[in-house]
Design a protein around this motif. Structure first.
Motif, PDB file in Angstrom:
ATOM      1  N   ARG A 129       0.857  -1.176   0.000  1.00  0.00           N
ATOM      2  CA  ARG A 129       0.000   0.000   0.000  1.00  0.00           C
ATOM      3  C   ARG A 129       0.895   1.228   0.000  1.00  0.00           C
ATOM      4  O   ARG A 129       1.533   1.532   0.992  1.00  0.00           O
ATOM      5  CB  ARG A 129      -0.867  -0.026   1.254  1.00  0.00           C
ATOM      6  CG  ARG A 129      -1.598   1.252   1.446  1.00  0.00           C
ATOM      7  CD  ARG A 129      -2.783   1.158   2.328  1.00  0.00           C
ATOM      8  NE  ARG A 129      -2.567   0.492   3.594  1.00  0.00           N
ATOM      9  CZ  ARG A 129      -3.554   0.297   4.462  1.00  0.00           C
ATOM     10  NH1 ARG A 129      -4.757   0.679   4.172  1.00  0.00           N
ATOM     11  NH2 ARG A 129      -3.328  -0.300   5.601  1.00  0.00           N
ATOM     12  N   HIS A 174      -6.717  -7.479  -1.961  1.00  0.00           N
ATOM     13  CA  HIS A 174      -6.756  -8.029  -0.596  1.00  0.00           C
ATOM     14  C   HIS A 174      -8.209  -8.196  -0.151  1.00  0.00           C
ATOM     15  O   HIS A 174      -9.127  -7.759  -0.848  1.00  0.00           O
ATOM     16  CB  HIS A 174      -6.027  -7.085   0.374  1.00  0.00           C
ATOM     17  CG  HIS A 174      -6.723  -5.771   0.534  1.00  0.00           C
ATOM     18  ND1 HIS A 174      -6.661  -4.780  -0.430  1.00  0.00           N
ATOM     19  CD2 HIS A 174      -7.530  -5.286   1.511  1.00  0.00           C
ATOM     20  CE1 HIS A 174      -7.387  -3.754  -0.039  1.00  0.00           C
ATOM     21  NE2 HIS A 174      -7.932  -4.031   1.138  1.00  0.00           N
ATOM     22  N   PHE A 232      -3.392   0.092  -3.338  1.00  0.00           N
ATOM     23  CA  PHE A 232      -3.426  -0.943  -2.304  1.00  0.00           C
ATOM     24  C   PHE A 232      -3.696  -2.242  -3.049  1.00  0.00           C
ATOM     25  O   PHE A 232      -4.742  -2.386  -3.689  1.00  0.00           O
ATOM     26  CB  PHE A 232      -4.555  -0.620  -1.319  1.00  0.00           C
ATOM     27  CG  PHE A 232      -4.534  -1.432  -0.044  1.00  0.00           C
ATOM     28  CD1 PHE A 232      -3.659  -2.505   0.120  1.00  0.00           C
ATOM     29  CD2 PHE A 232      -5.388  -1.121   1.001  1.00  0.00           C
ATOM     30  CE1 PHE A 232      -3.652  -3.247   1.294  1.00  0.00           C
ATOM     31  CE2 PHE A 232      -5.387  -1.855   2.175  1.00  0.00           C
ATOM     32  CZ  PHE A 232      -4.513  -2.920   2.320  1.00  0.00           C
ATOM     33  N   ILE A 286      -6.835   7.823   4.743  1.00  0.00           N
ATOM     34  CA  ILE A 286      -5.714   7.451   3.867  1.00  0.00           C
ATOM     35  C   ILE A 286      -5.600   8.458   2.735  1.00  0.00           C
ATOM     36  O   ILE A 286      -6.606   8.891   2.176  1.00  0.00           O
ATOM     37  CB  ILE A 286      -5.919   6.047   3.250  1.00  0.00           C
ATOM     38  CG1 ILE A 286      -6.126   4.997   4.346  1.00  0.00           C
ATOM     39  CG2 ILE A 286      -4.741   5.649   2.377  1.00  0.00           C
ATOM     40  CD1 ILE A 286      -6.311   3.583   3.813  1.00  0.00           C
ATOM     41  N   HIS A 336     -10.745  -6.940  -3.044  1.00  0.00           N
ATOM     42  CA  HIS A 336     -10.714  -5.680  -3.791  1.00  0.00           C
ATOM     43  C   HIS A 336      -9.313  -5.093  -3.845  1.00  0.00           C
ATOM     44  O   HIS A 336      -8.421  -5.503  -3.107  1.00  0.00           O
ATOM     45  CB  HIS A 336     -11.707  -4.678  -3.181  1.00  0.00           C
ATOM     46  CG  HIS A 336     -11.457  -4.441  -1.718  1.00  0.00           C
ATOM     47  ND1 HIS A 336     -11.832  -5.347  -0.742  1.00  0.00           N
ATOM     48  CD2 HIS A 336     -10.858  -3.423  -1.064  1.00  0.00           C
ATOM     49  CE1 HIS A 336     -11.484  -4.898   0.443  1.00  0.00           C
ATOM     50  NE2 HIS A 336     -10.881  -3.736   0.269  1.00  0.00           N
ATOM     51  N   ILE A 381     -16.104   2.738   2.910  1.00  0.00           N
ATOM     52  CA  ILE A 381     -15.032   3.629   2.440  1.00  0.00           C
ATOM     53  C   ILE A 381     -15.663   4.961   2.041  1.00  0.00           C
ATOM     54  O   ILE A 381     -16.459   5.012   1.111  1.00  0.00           O
ATOM     55  CB  ILE A 381     -14.293   3.031   1.221  1.00  0.00           C
ATOM     56  CG1 ILE A 381     -13.642   1.691   1.567  1.00  0.00           C
ATOM     57  CG2 ILE A 381     -13.248   4.000   0.692  1.00  0.00           C
ATOM     58  CD1 ILE A 381     -12.953   1.012   0.380  1.00  0.00           C
ATOM     59  N   THR A 420     -11.830   1.804  -6.711  1.00  0.00           N
ATOM     60  CA  THR A 420     -11.812   0.631  -5.845  1.00  0.00           C
ATOM     61  C   THR A 420     -12.372  -0.496  -6.709  1.00  0.00           C
ATOM     62  O   THR A 420     -13.524  -0.429  -7.146  1.00  0.00           O
ATOM     63  CB  THR A 420     -12.696   0.847  -4.607  1.00  0.00           C
ATOM     64  OG1 THR A 420     -12.299   2.075  -3.986  1.00  0.00           O
ATOM     65  CG2 THR A 420     -12.550  -0.312  -3.615  1.00  0.00           C
TER      66      THR A 420
HETATM   67  O1  LIG Z   1      -8.333   2.758  -1.672  1.00  0.00           O
HETATM   68  C1  LIG Z   1      -9.261   1.994  -1.898  1.00  0.00           C
HETATM   69  O2  LIG Z   1     -10.033   2.211  -2.837  1.00  0.00           O
HETATM   70  C2  LIG Z   1      -9.412   0.753  -1.083  1.00  0.00           C
HETATM   71  C3  LIG Z   1      -8.817   0.854   0.284  1.00  0.00           C
HETATM   72  C4  LIG Z   1      -8.933  -0.418   1.021  1.00  0.00           C
HETATM   73  O3  LIG Z   1      -9.351  -1.401   0.484  1.00  0.00           O
HETATM   74  C5  LIG Z   1      -8.531  -0.539   2.438  1.00  0.00           C
HETATM   75  O4  LIG Z   1      -7.996   0.431   2.985  1.00  0.00           O
HETATM   76  O5  LIG Z   1      -8.726  -1.626   3.016  1.00  0.00           O
END
Ligand SMILES: O=C(O)CCC(=O)C(=O)O
Ligand SMILES: [Fe+2]
Length: 476
Positions: free
Chosen positions: A316, A366, A363, A355, A432, A386, A398
């Motif tokens: 990530r 996972h 990322f 984030i 995803h 999210i 995503t």
């Molecule tokens: O950034 C995204 O679209 C996915 C983030 C994600 O899956 C996570 O932080 O677990």
């Protein structure tokens, strides 16, 4: 920083001007003396002045020369160094660029001339930019990427200020990358090309000689090449029809609070439950969250379920920070909405995670459940929400690979998916990927709702019809 450099130069100019005036005066004095040295020094006035000048003036000049120039400006630059990008930032940015062309299957030469996934930008990479990315890819064992970037370097515009790399440097590095890829005949041609530019370079001559012998004897085994390509995924969202049976509703989740202002919802999938709620965070609140957290972000950790440890990871490329739901009025409001919208007990949830992804930030594929063996004895995540806190001009979707679904960030919307069903089985189709950001800065905020603690809000369905876990689905 630039103004400090300018002020520093001004001070250097003043010092230079003072020294030049001094030299001029001394030359005048000296010229007079040299016309007739004996007569000149015979005169006590002259010899006294000469001795005085030689004694004290030179001490003065020495002091003046030793006096540091522009110390305050140097200090200001030193003080600001901490806020400048670090070596690690630069390497991350280079890796981000590599990820962009890998994930979106772009031609490196197009990227170098500013053509990013079909959009032409008014920016190009110089030869040294391409060379730098190539070297970074090479150091990370990504030899194919290094080869592509070196070929792009050969075609890029060389700016006048860049003395390096020379064509010979590029061809030499290209030979190294191709050798690492087992392309020895091509590497020999590259070394010959390098020698065309630098015919007397002894190192190149020696390398060429060694490679020729090697090719003749054919003793070297082809190296094993690591494959850095990411599985064929559709981060562009264009590979297959986006969602087959998607429908849109105004949704109140059976909550009196939402009855007055139902949420515009896109239902992408019922099994597993995946939905996008629109306009759940106002642009002002999103901006408040971004602004209050941007200086607190640190490189993201990734949790390894097998070793039970967290570490800064390459999986990530992002920065993140945790956000307590008690912290301020904005997040309390959001926390309340989450409870109403998801019909869950938010006390049984983790604190929020913010984030921020920059260039190529992503990322890798996972799942969000923790993969603990027995969810009834160990807490696990029931659902993920999210929140998209920014628009992303290009990239950053995503992606649910197994559902052929790419959800693109839209400021103010929130994506919700259930990662466990009612028996605690993993919803593995919710696997995803956070696709690399191509252009822009992607801000999200994650909320993970825990499985345990929902007994009253979401009792297990009678008769074990586990597919009906989603309260929302029952409602339709
Ligand atoms: O950034 C995204 O679209 C996915 C983030 C994600 O899956 C996570 O932080 O677990
Ligand atoms: Fe995730």
């Amino acid at each position: 920083m630039v103004s400090h450099l300018e002020a520093y130069i001004e001070q250097l100019e003043v010092k230079k001007a003072n020294i030049l005036t001094g030299i001029e005066m001394m030359n005048k004095f000296q010229n007079e003396a040299w016309t007739n040295v004996t007569d000149f020094v015979a005169n006590p006035l002259n010899s006294f002045a000469l001795i005085r000048h030689m004694q004290s003036d030179w001490a003065y000049w020495q002091l003046y020369m030793e006096e540091p120039v522009g110390e305050d400006h140097m200090k200001s630059i030193r003080d600001n160094l901490d806020s400048l990008p670090t070596d690690v930032d630069l390497r991350d940015a280079a890796m981000g660029i590599t990820l962009i062309h890998d994930y979106y299957h772009l031609d490196v030469k197009d990227v170098a001339r500013g053509l990013l996934a079909g959009v032409q930008y008014n920016a190009t990479f110089s030869v040294s930019d391409c060379f730098w990315i190539a070297k970074n890819a090479y150091e990370n064992g990504h030899f194919k990427g290094a080869e592509q970037w070196l070929l792009a370097a050969l075609q890029a515009n060389k700016s006048e200020e860049d003395p390096e790399p020379t064509e010979a440097n590029i061809y030499e590095k290209l030979a190294e990358a191709r050798l690492a890829l087992g392309m020895r005949a091509e590497a020999l041609k590259d070394l010959e090309a390098a020698l065309d530019w630098a015919p007397t370079n002894a190192r190149l001559l020696q390398k060429k000689q060694e490679l020729r012998v090697d090719l003749l004897m054919n003793t070297t085994q082809s190296p094993e090449v690591m494959d850095f390509r990411h599985e064929d995924m559709c981060c562009s969202g264009l590979c297959s029809p986006r969602v087959k049976n998607m429908f849109c509703i105004y949704y109140d989740a059976g909550s009196p609070y939402l009855l007055l202002a139902p949420v515009k919802t896109e239902l992408y999938s019922l099994d597993p439950y995946v939905a996008l709620y629109h306009d759940v965070i106002s642009p002002n609140d999103a901006s408040f969250i971004r602004e209050t957290h941007k200086l607190l972000l640190t490189p993201s950790d990734s949790y390894d379920v097998f070793t039970n440890t967290s570490s800064v990871s390459d999986y990530r490329t992002a920065k993140s920070v945790w956000y307590d739901p008690e912290q301020d009025e904005v997040i309390q409001r959001i926390e309340h909405l989450v409870g109403e919208l998801t019909h869950t007990d938010t006390n049984a949830s983790e604190i929020y995670q913010i984030i921020n992804y920059g260039i190529g930030g992503h990322f890798i594929r996972h799942v969000d459940y923790r993969q603990v063996k027995r969810v009834f004895s160990e807490p696990d995540r029931l659902a993920t929400m999210i929140f998209y806190l920014s628009d992303v001009p290009q990239g950053g979707a995503t992606l649910f690979g197994k559902l052929d679904l790419a959800v693109f960030p839209k400021l103010g919307s929130a994506l919700m998916f259930h990662v466990l069903n009612s028996t605690g089985d993993f919803e593995d189709k919710t696997e995803h990927t956070g696709c690399p950001v191509i252009v822009g800065s992607k801000w999200i905020m994650n909320k993970w709702i825990q499985y345990l603690g929902q007994e009253f809000k979401r009792p297990c369905p009678v008769g074990g019809d586990h597919k009906n876990i989603a309260y929302e689905v029952q409602d339709l």
